[in-house]
Design an enzyme around this catalytic site. Sequence first.
Site, PDB file in Angstrom:
ATOM      1  N   ASP A 189     -77.778  30.645   1.068  1.00  0.00           N
ATOM      2  CA  ASP A 189     -78.395  29.743  -0.007  1.00  0.00           C
ATOM      3  C   ASP A 189     -77.122  28.788  -0.533  1.00  0.00           C
ATOM      4  O   ASP A 189     -76.517  29.181  -1.452  1.00  0.00           O
ATOM      5  CB  ASP A 189     -78.465  30.840  -1.022  1.00  0.00           C
ATOM      6  CG  ASP A 189     -79.772  31.899  -0.747  1.00  0.00           C
ATOM      7  OD1 ASP A 189     -80.775  31.128  -0.580  1.00  0.00           O
ATOM      8  OD2 ASP A 189     -79.459  32.828  -0.320  1.00  0.00           O
ATOM      9  N   SER A 194     -83.859  37.241   5.661  1.00  0.00           N
ATOM     10  CA  SER A 194     -84.232  36.964   4.440  1.00  0.00           C
ATOM     11  C   SER A 194     -84.939  37.947   4.082  1.00  0.00           C
ATOM     12  O   SER A 194     -85.638  38.592   4.899  1.00  0.00           O
ATOM     13  CB  SER A 194     -84.878  35.507   4.143  1.00  0.00           C
ATOM     14  OG  SER A 194     -85.744  35.416   3.159  1.00  0.00           O
ATOM     15  N   GLY A 200     -77.916  40.524   6.208  1.00  0.00           N
ATOM     16  CA  GLY A 200     -77.308  39.732   5.361  1.00  0.00           C
ATOM     17  C   GLY A 200     -76.735  39.987   4.138  1.00  0.00           C
ATOM     18  O   GLY A 200     -75.299  40.061   3.784  1.00  0.00           O
ATOM     19  N   HIS A 201     -77.163  41.085   3.323  1.00  0.00           N
ATOM     20  CA  HIS A 201     -76.849  41.677   2.037  1.00  0.00           C
ATOM     21  C   HIS A 201     -75.511  42.604   2.625  1.00  0.00           C
ATOM     22  O   HIS A 201     -74.614  42.812   1.947  1.00  0.00           O
ATOM     23  CB  HIS A 201     -77.850  42.705   1.252  1.00  0.00           C
ATOM     24  CG  HIS A 201     -78.807  41.703   0.624  1.00  0.00           C
ATOM     25  ND1 HIS A 201     -80.056  41.918   1.151  1.00  0.00           N
ATOM     26  CD2 HIS A 201     -78.702  40.877  -0.086  1.00  0.00           C
ATOM     27  CE1 HIS A 201     -80.651  41.020   0.431  1.00  0.00           C
ATOM     28  NE2 HIS A 201     -79.867  40.289  -0.320  1.00  0.00           N
ATOM     29  N   LEU A 221     -82.919  44.840   0.746  1.00  0.00           N
ATOM     30  CA  LEU A 221     -81.594  44.681   1.339  1.00  0.00           C
ATOM     31  C   LEU A 221     -81.818  44.658   2.772  1.00  0.00           C
ATOM     32  O   LEU A 221     -82.732  45.420   3.279  1.00  0.00           O
ATOM     33  CB  LEU A 221     -80.880  45.725   0.935  1.00  0.00           C
ATOM     34  CG  LEU A 221     -80.189  45.999  -0.648  1.00  0.00           C
ATOM     35  CD1 LEU A 221     -79.163  46.964  -0.869  1.00  0.00           C
ATOM     36  CD2 LEU A 221     -80.115  44.803  -1.285  1.00  0.00           C
ATOM     37  N   MET A 255     -81.519  40.785  -5.188  1.00  0.00           N
ATOM     38  CA  MET A 255     -82.748  41.088  -5.631  1.00  0.00           C
ATOM     39  C   MET A 255     -83.502  42.322  -4.918  1.00  0.00           C
ATOM     40  O   MET A 255     -84.729  42.513  -5.017  1.00  0.00           O
ATOM     41  CB  MET A 255     -83.671  39.799  -5.735  1.00  0.00           C
ATOM     42  CG  MET A 255     -83.110  38.826  -6.710  1.00  0.00           C
ATOM     43  SD  MET A 255     -84.321  37.380  -7.199  1.00  0.00           S
ATOM     44  CE  MET A 255     -85.075  36.896  -5.645  1.00  0.00           C
TER      45      MET A 255
HETATM   46  O1  PAF Z   1     -79.677  35.052  -3.836  1.00  0.00           O
HETATM   47  C1  PAF Z   1     -80.312  35.784  -4.522  1.00  0.00           C
HETATM   48  O2  PAF Z   1     -80.883  37.111  -4.030  1.00  0.00           O
HETATM   49  C2  PAF Z   1     -80.680  35.808  -6.049  1.00  0.00           C
HETATM   50  O3  PAF Z   1     -80.877  34.416  -6.182  1.00  0.00           O
HETATM   51  C3  PAF Z   1     -79.534  36.381  -6.816  1.00  0.00           C
HETATM   52  C4  PAF Z   1     -78.201  35.703  -6.586  1.00  0.00           C
HETATM   53  C5  PAF Z   1     -79.230  37.700  -6.809  1.00  0.00           C
HETATM   54  C6  PAF Z   1     -79.715  36.036  -8.444  1.00  0.00           C
HETATM   55  O4  PAF Z   1     -80.928  36.161  -8.838  1.00  0.00           O
END
Ligand code: PAF
Length: 283
Positions: free
Chosen positions: A152, A187, A34-35, A31, A28
């Site tokens: 998550d 996060s 983690g990303h 970034l 989403m």
């Molecule tokens: O974990 C997230 O950022 C969101 O839940 C995702 C997986 C991109 C779905 O919108």
Amino acid sequence: MTSLIKSVQDIKNVIAESERPLALVPTMGSLHEGHISLIKAAKNECRTTIVYIFVNPLQFGPNEDFNEYPRNITGDLKICEENNVDFVFAPEAGEIYPDIENAKKNPITPPDKLRNILCGRTRQNHFSGVATVIKRFLDIVEPDFIYFGEKDLQQLHVIKWLIKEFNLPVTLKSCPTARESTGLAYSSRNKYLTHEQEVIAANLYKSLKLAKGNTRSGMFSINKSILESLIFLSPFPEIKIEYFEARDKTNLDKVADDAKHGFYYLIAARIGKIRLIDNIEVT
Ligand code: PAF
């Protein structure tokens, strides 16, 4: 050079010309490390990497932070560029949900035992929203691999269910939770914590480690370990705990009080207005 793609037709066109295996990293935006760890894993295993950025309206409840959710496309593109992402797919809502009212009325609904536990108890339509958006992106991108973080954990189980339920030709990859030096899990919402709140938030992971240590030492049952961790957190009235639970590693079912391994401790808590989650595996 990272290319920014906005439309479904354009992403399908570039994918048709791209080398496989193809990785999809759903995000989403906003970034963080983690990303980046997901992107690195994807780059390692695949020839082409697509990061999608889409703040999914379907997974936010009416009283949640959809409007306030941090958005930073310029910073995100820079991070993707630095990490050699091939394509950033950042569509408008209309591209993903041509008929959003219909999507809201008829979401993909994971089974109750996955959807209504843990975070699902307070985030009513959240996991239906997640399943719906991921199915949509999987149908568009048709990646070989899709990457998610273990922070998550419930989401990960929902995606596992989704792939099995629809028999989707994609392999799910999960990556360990990336943490700040304090132990706080990265996060996107962390940026809304004040410095003081961030210091306090680091105790969430400490409480998980404490529970794990207490269980593994053989001294305490699961319930007693959780109690000890709640006592550990009690000097911090800023931390409003939503749940602290032990759940089976394979299906997130409840576990027997005397289980010693094969499960996770999971916590969700609010600090001020910010809701944080974390977990630890007890091996
Ligand atoms: O974990 C997230 O950022 C969101 O839940 C995702 C997986 C991109 C779905 O919108």
